[in-house]
Motif scaffolding. Structure first.
Motif, PDB file in Angstrom:
ATOM      1  N   ASN A  86      38.853  45.805  23.722  1.00 59.96           N
ATOM      2  CA  ASN A  86      39.161  44.798  22.698  1.00 59.96           C
ATOM      3  C   ASN A  86      37.907  44.146  22.128  1.00 59.96           C
ATOM      4  O   ASN A  86      37.917  42.973  21.743  1.00 59.96           O
ATOM      5  N   GLY A  87      36.809  44.902  22.101  1.00 59.28           N
ATOM      6  CA  GLY A  87      35.577  44.375  21.529  1.00 59.28           C
ATOM      7  C   GLY A  87      34.896  43.309  22.357  1.00 59.28           C
ATOM      8  O   GLY A  87      33.997  42.625  21.881  1.00 59.28           O
ATOM      9  N   GLU A  88      35.319  43.128  23.615  1.00 59.68           N
ATOM     10  CA  GLU A  88      34.744  42.074  24.438  1.00 59.68           C
ATOM     11  C   GLU A  88      34.137  42.654  25.707  1.00 59.68           C
ATOM     12  O   GLU A  88      34.506  43.735  26.163  1.00 59.68           O
ATOM     13  N   ARG A  89      33.205  41.898  26.292  1.00 59.38           N
ATOM     14  CA  ARG A  89      32.586  42.323  27.538  1.00 59.38           C
ATOM     15  C   ARG A  89      33.550  42.130  28.712  1.00 59.38           C
ATOM     16  O   ARG A  89      34.237  41.113  28.796  1.00 59.38           O
ATOM     17  N   VAL A  90      33.576  43.131  29.592  1.00 54.85           N
ATOM     18  CA  VAL A  90      34.383  43.034  30.810  1.00 54.85           C
ATOM     19  C   VAL A  90      33.474  42.526  31.929  1.00 54.85           C
ATOM     20  O   VAL A  90      32.474  43.155  32.262  1.00 54.85           O
ATOM     21  N   GLN A  91      33.804  41.373  32.502  1.00 53.20           N
ATOM     22  CA  GLN A  91      32.928  40.695  33.455  1.00 53.20           C
ATOM     23  C   GLN A  91      33.023  41.297  34.860  1.00 53.20           C
ATOM     24  O   GLN A  91      33.376  40.608  35.819  1.00 53.20           O
ATOM     25  N   ARG A  92      32.763  42.590  34.987  1.00 56.89           N
ATOM     26  CA  ARG A  92      32.733  43.234  36.292  1.00 56.89           C
ATOM     27  C   ARG A  92      31.806  44.432  36.224  1.00 56.89           C
ATOM     28  O   ARG A  92      31.526  44.955  35.152  1.00 56.89           O
ATOM     29  N   LYS A  93      31.358  44.856  37.413  1.00 61.26           N
ATOM     30  CA  LYS A  93      30.655  46.122  37.464  1.00 61.26           C
ATOM     31  C   LYS A  93      31.618  47.235  37.062  1.00 61.26           C
ATOM     32  O   LYS A  93      32.827  47.144  37.320  1.00 61.26           O
ATOM     33  N   ILE A  94      31.082  48.268  36.464  1.00 57.51           N
ATOM     34  CA  ILE A  94      31.941  49.331  35.954  1.00 57.51           C
ATOM     35  C   ILE A  94      32.804  49.925  37.064  1.00 57.51           C
ATOM     36  O   ILE A  94      33.994  50.202  36.869  1.00 57.51           O
ATOM     37  N   GLY A  95      32.263  50.092  38.243  1.00 57.50           N
ATOM     38  CA  GLY A  95      33.045  50.664  39.350  1.00 57.50           C
ATOM     39  C   GLY A  95      34.217  49.804  39.763  1.00 57.50           C
ATOM     40  O   GLY A  95      35.210  50.301  40.325  1.00 57.50           O
ATOM     41  N   ASP A  96      34.142  48.488  39.494  1.00 59.73           N
ATOM     42  CA  ASP A  96      35.197  47.559  39.908  1.00 59.73           C
ATOM     43  C   ASP A  96      36.202  47.263  38.801  1.00 59.73           C
ATOM     44  O   ASP A  96      37.182  46.546  39.027  1.00 59.73           O
ATOM     45  N   ILE A  97      35.968  47.773  37.594  1.00 59.35           N
ATOM     46  CA  ILE A  97      36.862  47.471  36.470  1.00 59.35           C
ATOM     47  C   ILE A  97      38.212  48.160  36.669  1.00 59.35           C
ATOM     48  O   ILE A  97      38.287  49.347  36.990  1.00 59.35           O
ATOM     49  N   ILE A  98      39.294  47.403  36.483  1.00 56.79           N
ATOM     50  CA  ILE A  98      40.648  47.960  36.527  1.00 56.79           C
ATOM     51  C   ILE A  98      40.940  48.572  35.157  1.00 56.79           C
ATOM     52  O   ILE A  98      40.935  47.870  34.137  1.00 56.79           O
ATOM     53  N   LEU A  99      41.164  49.865  35.116  1.00 54.23           N
ATOM     54  CA  LEU A  99      41.376  50.560  33.851  1.00 54.23           C
ATOM     55  C   LEU A  99      42.693  50.142  33.209  1.00 54.23           C
ATOM     56  O   LEU A  99      43.715  49.950  33.891  1.00 54.23           O
ATOM     57  N   GLN A 100      42.673  50.005  31.874  1.00 56.17           N
ATOM     58  CA  GLN A 100      43.860  49.644  31.111  1.00 56.17           C
ATOM     59  C   GLN A 100      44.036  50.622  29.953  1.00 56.17           C
ATOM     60  O   GLN A 100      43.061  51.210  29.460  1.00 56.17           O
ATOM     61  N   ALA A 101      45.272  50.793  29.519  1.00 59.42           N
ATOM     62  CA  ALA A 101      45.534  51.622  28.348  1.00 59.42           C
ATOM     63  C   ALA A 101      44.821  51.020  27.139  1.00 59.42           C
ATOM     64  O   ALA A 101      44.812  49.807  26.939  1.00 59.42           O
ATOM     65  N   GLY A 102      44.176  51.872  26.348  1.00 63.71           N
ATOM     66  CA  GLY A 102      43.427  51.404  25.184  1.00 63.71           C
ATOM     67  C   GLY A 102      41.956  51.217  25.449  1.00 63.71           C
ATOM     68  O   GLY A 102      41.183  51.013  24.507  1.00 63.71           O
ATOM     69  N   ASP A 103      41.540  51.248  26.718  1.00 67.15           N
ATOM     70  CA  ASP A 103      40.104  51.161  27.024  1.00 67.15           C
ATOM     71  C   ASP A 103      39.375  52.345  26.392  1.00 67.15           C
ATOM     72  O   ASP A 103      39.834  53.498  26.475  1.00 67.15           O
ATOM     73  N   THR A 104      38.234  52.052  25.765  1.00 66.52           N
ATOM     74  CA  THR A 104      37.403  53.109  25.196  1.00 66.52           C
ATOM     75  C   THR A 104      36.234  53.351  26.129  1.00 66.52           C
ATOM     76  O   THR A 104      35.498  52.416  26.469  1.00 66.52           O
ATOM     77  N   LEU A 105      36.064  54.591  26.546  1.00 66.50           N
ATOM     78  CA  LEU A 105      35.068  54.944  27.553  1.00 66.50           C
ATOM     79  C   LEU A 105      33.970  55.808  26.942  1.00 66.50           C
ATOM     80  O   LEU A 105      34.249  56.704  26.146  1.00 66.50           O
ATOM     81  N   LEU A 106      32.730  55.523  27.334  1.00 66.70           N
ATOM     82  CA  LEU A 106      31.622  56.425  27.040  1.00 66.70           C
ATOM     83  C   LEU A 106      31.385  57.242  28.305  1.00 66.70           C
ATOM     84  O   LEU A 106      31.048  56.688  29.359  1.00 66.70           O
ATOM     85  N   LEU A 107      31.563  58.545  28.207  1.00 67.06           N
ATOM     86  CA  LEU A 107      31.496  59.423  29.365  1.00 67.06           C
ATOM     87  C   LEU A 107      30.307  60.354  29.285  1.00 67.06           C
ATOM     88  O   LEU A 107      29.888  60.766  28.192  1.00 67.06           O
TER      89      LEU A 107
END
Length: 597
Positions: free
Chosen positions: A350-371
């Motif tokens: 949603n255009g905002e920073r997720v306040q967690r380390k990437i490994g700890d982020i809970i994935l949600q539908a609509g998340d855009t990932l750089l792989l």
């Protein structure tokens, strides 16, 4: 009048096609390679040129050298050596004018001793990276780069092919020693100063100011990415600003995690330490650039557990669907890497920073990932219900920084071979390109795609158009008519010779201008009973004064597309610069090499 009547329809057709090409360059958006290819086709179909003459440009050593140099430069780009070059030679400018000066000085200096095509080929990717980091418009830098390389070549006998051609014609005709290696520096250095001063004073008004693409977007996806300062990183001990981590457009360093402690609102003067975990937030292009910086590595060690070398992987952007089985789980708990054979480098929500380390982020539908993954991922997941969108980011992929010293060594060896006259520039470039591929500095698939075919086609077809001007007598008519206007005044004859050379090099190429006008220069000096040397030096400079059009010199063509230029951009700054160079040349040459004595 007799000369005009004797020209024939072939000559008039050649002149008309050149004029039409200029109009199309100026007034339309038709690609330059389409225009020159069309003109060459007309000359071939009407019989003005034979197939061998029309296609000779495609086998020209100069054109082939440019093509192979693109492959050599891909080795510098793929290993990250380009950033080494930009840091060592270009530094950190404080103003746009300062950036131009930092760029033009080394470009002019190197071009005095190296082939200026090679200099521009090496600098283009370095300048592109440098401009992006410091938020500079490429359109304000690449024309000065080309002009500096051209004028730098006038300082020595080996600086440009034009000097070598005129000197060779003189030696062959008069059986004399010719010019010394540094003799031309007497006029070359004043011309370099003239060019530098002119560009620095007028660039603000005469160069286009087109903002980088990243600055034209406000509502963009903001990614959160984590990077580690490697244990042996050259960035360790440097401040954030000195390491160049504040210059990437659309990206900011949100915080640093050091030994379990969080450092928010990081100062630009904060020194980096090995093991620092850097949290960045920004647009995707700049996040990808982070992975191209030597000394930074992805914070997730999962990257190094993927199969195959990193250079064979690619960057992919994917959007999670609500059907993905990992939605609702953290990246680490869901085992994303093992499930998809891909590693999440950055995440946007949603255009905002997720306040967690990437490994700890809970994935949600609509998340855009750089792989980071292998190319097969795209084929496997493009129609999968797990992802809504799957797309590769151009040809972006991780670099092999460990090969950067080797790539630089190959380029130095290439230059040394040419400087010692052991091989030609084409032979040295072929050897260097082969070495880049064999040592895996650049993959063969990247090397094959490296040449800019639009530039190469314009160069090759321009040789054919120049051949038509020469064959039909149109070029000689233009040159002869210009020189005839001089009457018996040597200074005026010198000025008109420069005008004729500059005109011809704009219409055809610098080498065509030098060859066609050499006999005119010799005959003019003989008829006026004055020293030939001033005319030869003026011819060298005039034939090299390829500033007014992109087709006049191959370095102009090389920067034309990359800088997003239009034909009129070169006319706007090139014509007054050509006049300034002409006045300086005609004023100084007779004082350095007098007409009499």
């Amino acid at each position: 009048m007799e000369a005009l009547l004797a020209l024939g329809w072939e000559g008039w057709l050649s002149l008309a096609l050149v004029a039409l090409s200029f109009v199309l360059f100026l007034r339309t958006r038709i690609a330059p390679d389409v225009v020159t290819s069309g003109a060459l086709t007309v000359l071939l179909v009407t019989g003005v040129l034979t197939p061998a003459e029309a296609l000779a440009g495609f086998a020209n050593p100069g054109m082939l050298t440019v093509a192979v140099l693109y492959m050599v430069v891909s080795g510098l780009t793929e290993t990250g050596a380009v950033s080494w070059i930009s840091q060592a030679l270009l530094g950190r400018p404080r103003t746009e004018s300062g950036a131009r000066l930092r760029l033009m000085l080394p470009a002019a200096g190197l071009s005095a001793f190296l082939n200026n095509t090679a200099v521009v080929a090496i600098f283009i990717p370095a300048v592109s990276d440098w401009a992006r980091r410091h938020r500079l418009a490429l359109s304000g830098l690449l024309i000065p780069l080309s002009f500096a390389s051209i004028v730098g070549g006038t300082c020595t006998l080996i600086g440009t092919s034009t000097n070598l051609i005129v000197n060779g014609l003189y030696v062959e005709r008069f059986q004399e020693a010719g010019f010394a290696l540094f003799e031309l520096a007497w006029i070359g250095l004043p011309l370099v100063i003239t060019t530098l001063v002119f560009v620095m004073l007028t660039a603000r008004w005469l160069l286009p100011a087109r903002a980088p693409a990243a600055e034209r977007f406000e509502d963009v996806r903001r990614y959160t990415a984590e990077m580690l300062v490697a244990a042996d990183s050259p960035l360790a001990g440097k401040s954030i600003e000195a390491a160049g981590l504040r210059q990437l457009p659309g990206l900011f360093l949100a915080e640093i995690e050091r030994e379990g402690q969080i450092m928010p609102a990081v100062s630009p003067q904060e020194l980096l330490a090995p093991g620092d975990r850097l949290i960045f937030v920004g647009i995707i292009d700049s996040v990808v650039d982070l992975h191209r910086i030597r000394g930074l590595e992805p914070a997730s060690d999962q990257v190094y557990k993927l199969g195959g070398p990193r250079q064979d992987r690619c960057f992919v952007e994917a959007v999670l669907s609500n059907k993905c089985p990992l939605v609702g789980l953290s990246v680490r708990a869901g085992g994303f890497r093992g499930y998809y054979n891909a590693v999440i480098l950055a995440l946007s929500r949603n255009g905002e920073r997720v306040q967690r380390k990437i490994g700890d982020i809970i994935l949600q539908a609509g998340d855009t990932l750089l792989l980071e993954t292998r190319p097969e991922f795209i084929l496997q997941q493009r129609n999968s219900k797990d992802f809504l969108v799957v797309s590769q980011l151009g040809d972006e992929h991780p670099l092999r920084h460990d090969r950067a010293p080797l790539a630089i060594a190959i380029v130095i060896a290439m230059v040394a071979l040419v400087a010692l006259k052991l091989v030609t520039m084409l032979e040295a470039a072929l050897l260097a390109a082969g070495a880049m591929i064999l040592t895996r500095c650049t993959p063969d698939r990247i090397a094959r795609r490296a040449p800019d075919w639009q530039v190469l086609i314009v160069i090759a077809t321009s040789f054919g158009i120049g051949a038509a001007l020469e064959k039909t007598g149109a070029a000689a008519l233009l040159a002869g008519a210009t020189i005839d206007l001089a009457g018996g005044v040597p200074w005026l004859a010198l000025g008109l010779l420069f005008v004729a050379a500059a005109l011809l090099t704009a219409l055809a190429t610098n080498n065509v201008a030098a060859v066609l006008l050499f006999p005119v220069a010799v005959d003019t000096a003989a008829l006026m009973q004055v020293n030939l040397t001033p005319f030869l030096v003026t011819l060298m400079v005039g034939a090299s004064a390829s500033f007014a059009t992109p087709i006049g010199y191959q370095t102009n063509l090389m920067v034309f597309n990359v800088g997003g230029y239009r034909f009129g951009d070169f006319l706007r700054i090139g014509i007054p610069l050509t006049l300034a160079i002409g006045v300086t040349t005609v004023a100084l040459v007779p004082l350095i090499w007098p007409f009499h004595g």
